[in-house]
Scaffold this motif. Structure first.
Motif, PDB file in Angstrom:
ATOM      1  N   GLU A 185      44.505  37.282  60.418  1.00  0.00           N
ATOM      2  CA  GLU A 185      43.534  36.232  60.122  1.00  0.00           C
ATOM      3  C   GLU A 185      42.159  36.726  60.535  1.00  0.00           C
ATOM      4  OE1 GLU A 185      44.589  32.562  61.950  1.00  0.00           O
ATOM      5  OE2 GLU A 185      46.623  32.526  61.126  1.00  0.00           O
ATOM      6  N   THR A 186      41.176  36.489  59.683  1.00  0.00           N
ATOM      7  CA  THR A 186      39.816  36.938  59.977  1.00  0.00           C
ATOM      8  C   THR A 186      38.821  35.790  60.090  1.00  0.00           C
ATOM      9  OG1 THR A 186      39.349  37.245  57.611  1.00  0.00           O
ATOM     10  CG2 THR A 186      40.207  39.143  58.829  1.00  0.00           C
ATOM     11  N   GLY A 187      39.286  34.561  59.896  1.00  0.00           N
ATOM     12  CA  GLY A 187      38.395  33.415  59.985  1.00  0.00           C
ATOM     13  C   GLY A 187      38.785  32.339  58.990  1.00  0.00           C
ATOM     14  N   GLN A 188      37.860  31.441  58.718  1.00  0.00           N
ATOM     15  CA  GLN A 188      38.088  30.352  57.776  1.00  0.00           C
ATOM     16  C   GLN A 188      36.970  30.289  56.756  1.00  0.00           C
ATOM     17  OE1 GLN A 188      38.615  26.911  60.499  1.00  0.00           O
ATOM     18  NE2 GLN A 188      40.540  26.584  59.441  1.00  0.00           N
ATOM     19  N   ASP A 189      37.335  29.908  55.545  1.00  0.00           N
ATOM     20  CA  ASP A 189      36.332  29.711  54.511  1.00  0.00           C
ATOM     21  C   ASP A 189      35.475  28.507  54.902  1.00  0.00           C
ATOM     22  OD1 ASP A 189      35.318  28.338  51.937  1.00  0.00           O
ATOM     23  OD2 ASP A 189      35.927  30.324  51.240  1.00  0.00           O
ATOM     24  N   PHE A 204      42.164  36.219  55.287  1.00  0.00           N
ATOM     25  CA  PHE A 204      42.921  37.342  55.821  1.00  0.00           C
ATOM     26  C   PHE A 204      42.292  38.673  55.419  1.00  0.00           C
ATOM     27  CE2 PHE A 204      45.755  33.793  55.618  1.00  0.00           C
ATOM     28  CZ  PHE A 204      46.567  33.913  56.741  1.00  0.00           C
ATOM     29  N   LEU A 217      42.340  29.479  55.642  1.00  0.00           N
ATOM     30  CA  LEU A 217      42.367  30.677  56.463  1.00  0.00           C
ATOM     31  C   LEU A 217      42.119  31.911  55.585  1.00  0.00           C
ATOM     32  CD1 LEU A 217      45.443  29.979  58.773  1.00  0.00           C
ATOM     33  CD2 LEU A 217      43.031  29.906  59.407  1.00  0.00           C
ATOM     34  N   ASP A 272      40.458  28.301  46.855  1.00  0.00           N
ATOM     35  CA  ASP A 272      41.346  28.785  47.921  1.00  0.00           C
ATOM     36  C   ASP A 272      42.707  28.146  47.887  1.00  0.00           C
ATOM     37  OD1 ASP A 272      39.672  30.695  49.424  1.00  0.00           O
ATOM     38  OD2 ASP A 272      38.360  28.970  49.585  1.00  0.00           O
ATOM     39  N   SER A 276      41.926  34.341  50.905  1.00  0.00           N
ATOM     40  CA  SER A 276      42.888  33.313  51.328  1.00  0.00           C
ATOM     41  C   SER A 276      44.243  33.557  50.674  1.00  0.00           C
ATOM     42  CB  SER A 276      42.389  31.923  50.927  1.00  0.00           C
ATOM     43  OG  SER A 276      42.439  31.776  49.512  1.00  0.00           O
ATOM     44  N   ASP A 280      50.125  27.145  55.669  1.00  0.00           N
ATOM     45  CA  ASP A 280      49.592  28.261  56.445  1.00  0.00           C
ATOM     46  C   ASP A 280      48.646  27.792  57.544  1.00  0.00           C
ATOM     47  OD1 ASP A 280      47.522  27.444  54.910  1.00  0.00           O
ATOM     48  OD2 ASP A 280      47.036  29.390  54.056  1.00  0.00           O
ATOM     49  N   GLN A 281      48.511  26.479  57.698  1.00  0.00           N
ATOM     50  CA  GLN A 281      47.757  25.905  58.789  1.00  0.00           C
ATOM     51  C   GLN A 281      48.303  24.501  59.033  1.00  0.00           C
ATOM     52  OE1 GLN A 281      43.606  25.497  57.670  1.00  0.00           O
ATOM     53  NE2 GLN A 281      44.171  25.392  55.521  1.00  0.00           N
TER      54      GLN A 281
END
Length: 203
Positions: free
Chosen positions: A151-155, A163, A161, A197, A124, A36-37
C-alpha cells in the motif's frame, strides 16, 4: 372454524424473519471477504437495504460467534468499519507459510497483475481489475503477502487504497529502480484513466 393464513401465522412469520436474517448474515460474510478496506455500517446498510442498527447487530453477532467457535479469523470493527483479520495467535504459522511461499512460482494471473501495478503505480485494485478484465482482489492480496506489492496511500478523491511495487520486487528482478523496467507500457490499455477506482468507466 378459524382459518389461519400464512400472513397471520406467527410461526410462518418467524420462519420468514429467520430466513431473511440468515441470508443477511451470508451476504455480509460474502462482501467482507472481498473488501480491501474496512466497510462501514452505513455503506453496508445501504447496499443491503437494511437499517444501520440491524447491520450493526448482525456484525456483532457474527464476530461473537467466530470467537466462541475458535475460528482462525476474526471480524473486527476498526477505522469506523468492519473487516476480517487473521487472529494474532496464528501469526507465527501465517508468517512461516508466507516465507515458504516466497519461492513458489507466480501464476500467470499474478504475473499479469504485477505487471499492471508496476507500470501503472500508484494504482487501486479497482483499476487493476479493470485493466485485466477480471476481479484481482485475491491475486493482489497474494502479491502483498509475498512482499512484491504494498500500500502506498489513498486516492484523495475516492479514498481507495493505492498500491505500488516494493524494493523486494526490484531486488528480485535485479533492478536499481523502476526506470529500468522493460518498455512494456505501450501494451497496457491507454484508456485506464477513464476508469474510476471501483473499476467502473467514467466516460
Amino acid at each position: 372454524m378459524t382459518w389461519t393464513t400464512a400472513a397471520s401465522d406467527p410461526n410462518a412469520s418467524g420462519a420468514r424473519r429467520a430466513g431473511e436474517r440468515a441470508e443477511l448474515r451470508r451476504g455480509l460474510e460474502a462482501v467482507l471477504m472481498v473488501v480491501d478496506q474496512p466497510a462501514t455500517e452505513y455503506d453496508l446498510a445501504r447496499a443491503f437495504d437494511r437499517s444501520v442498527q440491524e447491520i450493526t447487530d448482525t456484525l456483532e453477532e457474527l464476530s461473537r460467534e467466530y470467537t466462541e467457535q475458535g475460528r482462525g479469523f476474526d471480524l473486527r470493527h476498526v477505522a469506523e468499519g468492519w473487516r476480517f483479520y487473521t487472529r494474532p495467535e496464528h501469526a507465527d504459522i501465517v508468517e512461516h507459510f508466507l516465507k515458504e511461499g516466497q519461492e513458489v512460482r507466480l501464476t500467470q494471473a499474478a504475473l499479469e497483475t504485477l505487471a499492471v501495478v508496476a507500470y501503472r503505480q500508484p494504482v487501486s485494485r479497482g483499476r487493476v481489475s479493470a485493466v485485466r478484465g477480471v476481479n484481482c482482489d485475491g491475486v493482489m492480496r497474494t502479491l502483498v503477502l509475498r512482499g512484491l506489492v504494498e500500500e502506498t496511500g489513498q486516492d484523495p478523491e475516492s479514498g481507495a487504497l493505492l498500491f505500488g511495487t516494493t524494493n523486494y520486487f526490484l531486488d528480485r528482478l535485479g533492478l536499481r529502480g523502476l526506470d529500468e523496467l522493460p518498455d512494456l507500457a505501450p501494451f497496457l490499455p491507454d484508456d485506464i484513466e477513464g476508469i474510476d477506482d471501483t473499476g467502473e468507466r467514467t466516460t
